[in-house]
Design a protein around this motif. Structure first.
Motif, PDB file in Angstrom:
ATOM      1  N   ILE A  80       0.832  -1.213   0.000  1.00  0.00           N
ATOM      2  CA  ILE A  80       0.000   0.000   0.000  1.00  0.00           C
ATOM      3  C   ILE A  80       0.858   1.251   0.000  1.00  0.00           C
ATOM      4  N   ARG A  83       2.136   1.677  -3.543  1.00  0.00           N
ATOM      5  CA  ARG A  83       1.060   2.172  -4.410  1.00  0.00           C
ATOM      6  C   ARG A  83       0.795   3.657  -4.157  1.00  0.00           C
ATOM      7  N   MET A  84       0.739   4.034  -2.884  1.00  0.00           N
ATOM      8  CA  MET A  84       0.493   5.443  -2.557  1.00  0.00           C
ATOM      9  C   MET A  84       1.602   6.337  -3.099  1.00  0.00           C
ATOM     10  N   TYR A  87       1.155   6.758  -6.928  1.00  0.00           N
ATOM     11  CA  TYR A  87       0.098   7.679  -7.342  1.00  0.00           C
ATOM     12  C   TYR A  87       0.394   9.119  -6.935  1.00  0.00           C
ATOM     13  N   VAL A  88       0.922   9.319  -5.745  1.00  0.00           N
ATOM     14  CA  VAL A  88       1.258  10.680  -5.309  1.00  0.00           C
ATOM     15  C   VAL A  88       2.310  11.288  -6.235  1.00  0.00           C
TER      16      VAL A  88
END
Length: 151
Positions: A80, A83-84, A87-88
């Motif tokens: 996670i 993934r964060m 995207y950020v």
């Protein structure tokens, strides 16, 4: 997530230069500030304490990008987080690029008298030749620092 170490390195250098300019101006330096033009230039000539505080704050906010890029170099155990970060980084890259692009377009429109801005020809030249492309380059560096892994 795959990382592009060249783009991360370029993003780090870009971020340090970008935040360094704010710190230089916050300490009273004036080199290059005329190229920004308009209200910012006028305020920098006789800055109020609140304006100086804002310039310091923007320098520290810009340094948050350095933290983000450095976090990309860590092998995170939790997917996670990976993934964060992916995207950020993509979103920030896109926003940096779009900010520069939209400013470039609107300032270009002012050159052709479609829009009216309070920028003299000196500032207009430097905004189109340096500042807006500089923002766009930073966006490219951030955006391409990461790509999705096919695994």
């Amino acid at each position: 997530m795959q990382r592009s170490y060249w783009f991360i390195a370029l993003g780090i250098v870009w971020t340090i230069i970008f935040s360094g300019m704010s710190f230089y101006w916050a300490m009273g330096g004036l080199l290059g500030v005329k190229s920004l033009g308009g209200f910012i230039y006028e305020m920098s000539l006789n800055p109020s304490p609140s304006f100086v505080m804002i310039v310091w704050l923007t320098g520290f906010i810009k340094l948050l990008g350095l933290l983000l890029l450095l976090m990309l170099l860590i092998q995170w155990k939790k997917p996670i987080i990976t993934r964060m970060l992916y995207y950020v980084t993509k979103i920030i890259g896109a926003l940096l690029f779009l900010y520069g692009l939209l400013n470039f377009i609107t300032i270009s429109l002012s050159v052709f008298n479609v829009l009216e801005f309070d920028l003299d020809s000196y500032a207009t030249f430097w905004r189109l030749a340096f500042w807006e492309p500089f923002w766009m380059a930073g966006g490219v560096f951030y955006f391409f620092s990461v790509k999705k892994s096919t695994i």
